[in-house]
Design an enzyme around this catalytic site. Sequence first.
Site, PDB file in Angstrom:
ATOM      1  N   ASP A 456     -49.464  89.210   0.519  1.00 45.46           N
ATOM      2  CA  ASP A 456     -50.843  89.570   0.468  1.00 45.46           C
ATOM      3  C   ASP A 456     -51.549  88.411   1.201  1.00 45.46           C
ATOM      4  OD1 ASP A 456     -49.425  88.243  -1.870  1.00 45.46           O
ATOM      5  OD2 ASP A 456     -51.421  87.641  -2.355  1.00 45.46           O
ATOM      6  N   GLU A 660     -48.258  75.830   2.525  1.00 43.59           N
ATOM      7  CA  GLU A 660     -47.677  76.873   1.976  1.00 43.59           C
ATOM      8  C   GLU A 660     -47.298  77.791   3.279  1.00 43.59           C
ATOM      9  OE1 GLU A 660     -51.044  79.438   0.944  1.00 43.59           O
ATOM     10  OE2 GLU A 660     -50.086  80.644  -0.377  1.00 43.59           O
TER      11      GLU A 660
HETATM   12  O1  LIG Z   1     -54.302  84.631  -5.690  1.00 43.26           O
HETATM   13  C1  LIG Z   1     -54.216  85.305  -4.596  1.00 43.26           C
HETATM   14  C2  LIG Z   1     -52.754  85.829  -4.615  1.00 43.26           C
HETATM   15  O2  LIG Z   1     -51.983  84.721  -4.599  1.00 43.26           O
HETATM   16  C3  LIG Z   1     -50.630  85.078  -4.756  1.00 43.26           C
HETATM   17  O3  LIG Z   1     -49.994  85.251  -3.644  1.00 43.26           O
HETATM   18  C4  LIG Z   1     -49.585  84.305  -2.502  1.00 43.26           C
HETATM   19  O4  LIG Z   1     -48.999  82.984  -3.118  1.00 43.26           O
HETATM   20  C5  LIG Z   1     -47.902  83.351  -3.914  1.00 43.26           C
HETATM   21  C6  LIG Z   1     -47.411  82.025  -4.431  1.00 43.26           C
HETATM   22  O5  LIG Z   1     -46.783  81.063  -3.669  1.00 43.26           O
HETATM   23  C7  LIG Z   1     -46.787  84.124  -3.007  1.00 43.26           C
HETATM   24  O6  LIG Z   1     -45.923  84.399  -3.888  1.00 43.26           O
HETATM   25  C8  LIG Z   1     -47.479  85.224  -2.282  1.00 43.26           C
HETATM   26  O7  LIG Z   1     -46.348  85.562  -1.522  1.00 43.26           O
HETATM   27  C9  LIG Z   1     -48.777  84.664  -1.581  1.00 43.26           C
HETATM   28  O8  LIG Z   1     -49.082  85.855  -0.714  1.00 43.26           O
HETATM   29  C10 LIG Z   1     -50.216  85.896  -5.763  1.00 43.26           C
HETATM   30  O9  LIG Z   1     -49.022  86.409  -5.488  1.00 43.26           O
HETATM   31  C11 LIG Z   1     -51.047  87.221  -5.677  1.00 43.26           C
HETATM   32  O10 LIG Z   1     -50.900  88.154  -6.426  1.00 43.26           O
HETATM   33  C12 LIG Z   1     -52.544  86.812  -5.716  1.00 43.26           C
HETATM   34  O11 LIG Z   1     -53.335  87.979  -5.707  1.00 43.26           O
END
Ligand SMILES: OC[C@H]1O[C@H](O[C@H]2O[C@H](CO)[C@@H](O)[C@H](O)[C@H]2O)[C@H](O)[C@@H](O)[C@@H]1O
Length: 734
Positions: A456, A660
């Site tokens: 995302d 990240e």
């Molecule tokens: O809050 C926005 C989105 O955040 C997350 O996605 C991002 O961070 C995660 C944690 O590191 C990671 O798993 C993911 O690949 C990233 O894109 C979350 O997973 C989303 O659901 C959320 O909408």
Amino acid sequence: MTSPGKHRRTSVIVDDPLAAPSVYYGTSHGRRTGRANTYSAYTQIQDTAVGRNAPVEDGRYANRRISHDESSFQPRKFLIRVEPTLKTLLSREDTDDNMQITIEDNGPKVLSVGTFTSNAYNKFDIRGNYMLSNLLQELTLAQDYGRKTIVLDEARLNENPVSRLSRLISTSFWDGLTRRIDGNNIAQVGKDPKDWTPNPVPRIYIPRGAPEQYEFYTRFAREHPESRLDVQWLAENCTDELYVRDLNKAPGLLAIAMEEHFDPSSGRTDLKGLPFVVPGGRFNELYGWDSYMESLGLLINDRVELVKSMVIHFCFCIKHYGKILNANRSYYLCRSQPPFLTDMALRVYDRIRYEPGALDFLREATLAAIKEYYTVWMSEPRLDKETNLSRYRPGGVGVPPETEASHFEHILTPYAEKHGMTFSEFVDAYNYQRVSEPELDEYFLHDRAVRESGHDTSYRLEKVAANLATVDLNSLLYKYEVDIGRIIRTHFGDKLVMPADMCGPGMTPGQVETSATWERRARKRRLMVDKYLWDEEEGMYFDYDTVKKQRTGYESATTFWPLWSGLATPRQAAALVERALPKFEVFGGLVSGTERSRGQVGLDRPNRQWDYPFGWAPQQILAWVGLQRYGYEADAQRLAYRWLYMVTKAFVDFNGVVVEKYDVTRQIDPHRVEAEYGNQGSDFKGVPREGFGWVNASYIYGLTLVSAHMKRALGTLTTWDDFVKATEALDISL
Ligand SMILES: OC[C@H]1O[C@H](O[C@H]2O[C@H](CO)[C@@H](O)[C@H](O)[C@H]2O)[C@H](O)[C@@H](O)[C@@H]1O
Ligand SMILES: [Ca+2]
């Protein structure tokens, strides 16, 4: 939380110049009195950093005689007063006032400090950005531990950066990212920087199947009213879309696994949260695929118990919430993430196989994975019946609340205007179905799927994700099928009986699982993937749109995942290496997608963080492992080197930053990512304390792939191209 430094086993604590901060600066061990015994002189610190003699405040040095002689045979140490030196350092060197010393600061890049052997009478110049920023980090840590004066080893300032980063990850960052949920720590672990409500309170939701946890948390809340902990039962059907939407008014943590332990102080057995690692930054909960990626580094760093706990958490989630959650917050109840459970469990099993209970652990994890496989990934709506392939397609209603406030403004504002409402009035009306906008429903169906995919967001998936049989998901499910078949055959006499509590809808308690069925499933999936996802002409895999009934053509680094899972044939692997790899390989490793596929970006079409030019740790790791699996060792090493170089260089130049994601095309400041919610991990004061979970892991894992020669070259910040030139020159001269 795991106690910081616990894992650095050292019996000669006081003599280890690179001991963990808790040991080096900590109260009991860290007062390094033992080493001072060999010196003689009267202590009255000449503190040039503040331009005056400063008396020693930590009484232990006062009136001790130490020598003025500097011996070239002894490692250099400095005697430093923490606070004034910090002040001087920041005022001279942190010229952009961000509490970091980076190559963007225009200070003199030199600071004199007093040597320890001369009782700070003789001065030594700390020079250059790297050493000065390390000084800032060390002084900040010393201050954290309440130190007024320290003896600082030069080795902590000029340490080889590869060793320093690996050391920080294994002795500090993992500890900084480790959480346990049990009560005392609810303030820290319950904190959610994504919480959108006006007065967030720590809140925990307990599933009906865990009454012992409800009893535990309500007792805790009663005994500790100051914690303001709000304990709530979850509804029996806790994944109902409307119910989950309603929980958004009072978001909270979802309970995860706890263990019984005997508390000698109360003399009674109580519950204790099992530990887990969070991604970092605004992500302060147990995530699905982040946990898997983190586990690869944690296992190398011998944190086997921690990874084992994370597998147990996943089994708990599958049992009580029906899936491995995107993360354990109420607003993620309908959503999962890319599945990696079987591989994670097998890696743990491999490390604990001779311990009691190891086989039970593997059985539990396999049963959970089987339940997840049937009920999440191989059931509608995620299963596409025509291709028998799976899609990310979670349920849900309304606007995902956890995204950054402005994320959907451009999408929703025209609708708000159309209905004559303010933005927030419209969001409420839409969420509670007082207005109907089928187009928006479709948009958010895909948006939720994008988030479930973990990617995302990306133009690969926007407005279409829920219809795609993606290369990523189907590669992972192939791995489940192969792993589960092999586990049942090798460890359980080719027969695994499903207990009632691991059966979801469509499953029958007592049903028997055998390897043949799982192996057949894997073969079938390979056929379907070859038919729908493999493009012979292009020599790579693409996602398949199950509605339009065509491949999308979007070039994504997920094309390498079939190498990781073993789904590709050797011939397909060769094509991927020859034809696809050059499209994705850039300065810092693999880019998420190609520029061509992403298309033009601008004000109306902003960058998406999972597209070109950004690169992410999971993409690198899966490609390295996949390439190795098919014998492309040199390619895996080269890609790992590029990534490690980029991470190390940013770490050196930007005050220890580990983030990240990276802009893998950017050579100077790859950590600078202006897309969506920015970059997690870069916003720290003085010293980084966590890094970022999966990048930490990629660093530790990547270093196991490169040769000793490469590691040395990385330590001297040699780019890949220069490394190749130097190696060729060496080969010629030999
Ligand atoms: O809050 C926005 C989105 O955040 C997350 O996605 C991002 O961070 C995660 C944690 O590191 C990671 O798993 C993911 O690949 C990233 O894109 C979350 O997973 C989303 O659901 C959320 O909408
Ligand atoms: Ca600065």
